[in-house]
Write a protein that holds these residues in place. Structure first.
Motif, PDB file in Angstrom:
ATOM      1  N   THR A   2       0.872  -1.064   0.043  1.00 57.13           N
ATOM      2  CA  THR A   2      -0.176  -0.033   0.151  1.00 57.13           C
ATOM      3  C   THR A   2       0.802   0.924   0.059  1.00 57.13           C
ATOM      4  N   THR A   3       0.585   2.218  -0.764  1.00 55.91           N
ATOM      5  CA  THR A   3       1.327   3.485  -0.971  1.00 55.91           C
ATOM      6  C   THR A   3       1.182   4.211   0.713  1.00 55.91           C
ATOM      7  N   GLU A  16      -9.983  -1.180   2.076  1.00 53.00           N
ATOM      8  CA  GLU A  16      -8.911  -1.949   1.459  1.00 53.00           C
ATOM      9  C   GLU A  16      -9.201  -3.350   1.480  1.00 53.00           C
ATOM     10  N   GLN A  17      -9.804  -4.015   2.717  1.00 53.52           N
ATOM     11  CA  GLN A  17      -9.900  -5.393   2.742  1.00 53.52           C
ATOM     12  C   GLN A  17     -10.945  -5.655   1.602  1.00 53.52           C
ATOM     13  N   ALA A  18     -12.138  -4.878   1.572  1.00 52.21           N
ATOM     14  CA  ALA A  18     -13.270  -5.025   0.674  1.00 52.21           C
ATOM     15  C   ALA A  18     -12.759  -5.206  -0.913  1.00 52.21           C
ATOM     16  N   ALA A  19     -11.614  -4.142  -1.184  1.00 56.45           N
ATOM     17  CA  ALA A  19     -11.011  -4.344  -2.474  1.00 56.45           C
ATOM     18  C   ALA A  19     -10.357  -5.328  -2.898  1.00 56.45           C
ATOM     19  N   LEU A  20      -9.239  -5.869  -1.639  1.00 56.15           N
ATOM     20  CA  LEU A  20      -8.635  -7.218  -2.069  1.00 56.15           C
ATOM     21  C   LEU A  20      -9.308  -8.268  -2.234  1.00 56.15           C
ATOM     22  N   ARG A  54      -5.222   4.234  -2.688  1.00 55.89           N
ATOM     23  CA  ARG A  54      -4.373   3.091  -2.007  1.00 55.89           C
ATOM     24  C   ARG A  54      -3.318   2.472  -2.719  1.00 55.89           C
ATOM     25  N   TRP A  55      -3.832   2.267  -4.153  1.00 50.63           N
ATOM     26  CA  TRP A  55      -2.901   1.514  -5.029  1.00 50.63           C
ATOM     27  C   TRP A  55      -2.694   2.357  -6.279  1.00 50.63           C
ATOM     28  N   PRO A  56      -1.427   2.538  -6.523  1.00 52.92           N
ATOM     29  CA  PRO A  56      -1.251   3.555  -7.799  1.00 52.92           C
ATOM     30  C   PRO A  56      -1.710   2.959  -9.148  1.00 52.92           C
ATOM     31  N   LEU A  58      -3.729  -0.810 -11.245  1.00 48.12           N
ATOM     32  CA  LEU A  58      -4.350  -2.124 -10.822  1.00 48.12           C
ATOM     33  C   LEU A  58      -3.483  -3.346 -10.885  1.00 48.12           C
ATOM     34  N   PRO A  59      -2.225  -3.256 -11.500  1.00 48.53           N
ATOM     35  CA  PRO A  59      -1.414  -4.266 -11.149  1.00 48.53           C
ATOM     36  C   PRO A  59      -0.649  -4.314  -9.691  1.00 48.53           C
ATOM     37  N   HIS A  60      -0.625  -3.147  -9.149  1.00 46.23           N
ATOM     38  CA  HIS A  60      -0.101  -3.069  -7.687  1.00 46.23           C
ATOM     39  C   HIS A  60      -1.302  -3.637  -6.976  1.00 46.23           C
ATOM     40  N   LEU A  61      -2.522  -3.409  -7.102  1.00 45.96           N
ATOM     41  CA  LEU A  61      -3.870  -3.948  -6.285  1.00 45.96           C
ATOM     42  C   LEU A  61      -3.738  -5.281  -6.586  1.00 45.96           C
ATOM     43  N   VAL A  62      -3.823  -6.032  -7.748  1.00 51.10           N
ATOM     44  CA  VAL A  62      -3.453  -7.277  -8.017  1.00 51.10           C
ATOM     45  C   VAL A  62      -2.486  -8.032  -7.481  1.00 51.10           C
ATOM     46  N   TYR A  63      -1.348  -7.446  -7.505  1.00 54.48           N
ATOM     47  CA  TYR A  63      -0.160  -7.927  -6.755  1.00 54.48           C
ATOM     48  C   TYR A  63      -0.457  -8.235  -5.127  1.00 54.48           C
TER      49      TYR A  63
END
Length: 192
Positions: A2-3, A16-20, A54-56, A58-63
């Protein structure tokens, strides 16, 4: 990954948890190529803007969804050297063959060239593990079980590479016999 948070009101960790959770579900349902921030936001009950805070990308979120910090919490080293290596091989295999990781890996690998920070984050996440393995190798070298030049980074690179190829070519081949063979190769490679 997370940034860092700037000034302002505190972030709601539920978002954040819901998004993950949403990203994990959608990765398995639609795959990496069809996943969007809008779809994750919709499933999570939030906005794209909230996700981008929270994430710059989509790949950062997916990671982060595919490889959560919890994956690295239960490493137990200090037993017999081969048993330690087998635990690391099996843990890596299990992390990479989870349905979420298997859906995310091909897309994330393609993203590394356009998101170098993501590539660096992937390997920096394993820094603590590499340090613990180096400590274990030093103890093994002192006991005459390993060469003094045995490197955790080299072993991790070989092991992660073998697991990645296995996931991409045929995850069904990554059974316990595969884990044993990879462990034998790594163990033989670091012995004096």
């Amino acid at each position: 990954m997370t940034t860092p948070r700037g000034a302002g009101r505190p972030r709601d960790p539920r978002i954040e948890q819901a998004a993950l959770d949403a990203a994990r579900d959608l990765l398995v349902e639609v795959g990496y190529q069809r996943l969007t921030m809008a779809a994750v936001a919709g499933r999570a009950g939030t906005t794209k803007a909230a996700l981008y805070r929270r994430w710059p990308s989509l790949p950062h979120l997916v990671y982060e969804a595919a490889f959560p910090d919890e994956l690295l919490k239960d490493w137990h080293l200090g037993r017999e050297l081969r048993a330690d290596l087998l635990g690391i091989v099996v843990g890596t295999r299990d992390a990479f063959t989870s349905p979420v990781a298997a859906a995310a890996l091909p897309g994330l690998l393609a993203e590394f060239s356009t998101h170098p920070a993501l590539h660096n984050a992937l390997f920096s996440r394993f820094a603590g593990v590499a340090e613990a393995i180096d400590d274990r190798f030093r103890a093994a070298a002192e006991a005459g079980e390993a060469r003094p030049t045995a490197s955790a980074q080299d072993v991790l690179n070989l092991m992660i590479g073998a697991a990645l190829i296995g996931v991409l070519v045929g995850p069904e081949t990554l059974d316990d016999a595969w884990a044993g063979r990879i462990t034998d190769i790594l163990t033989d490679g670091i012995r004096p």
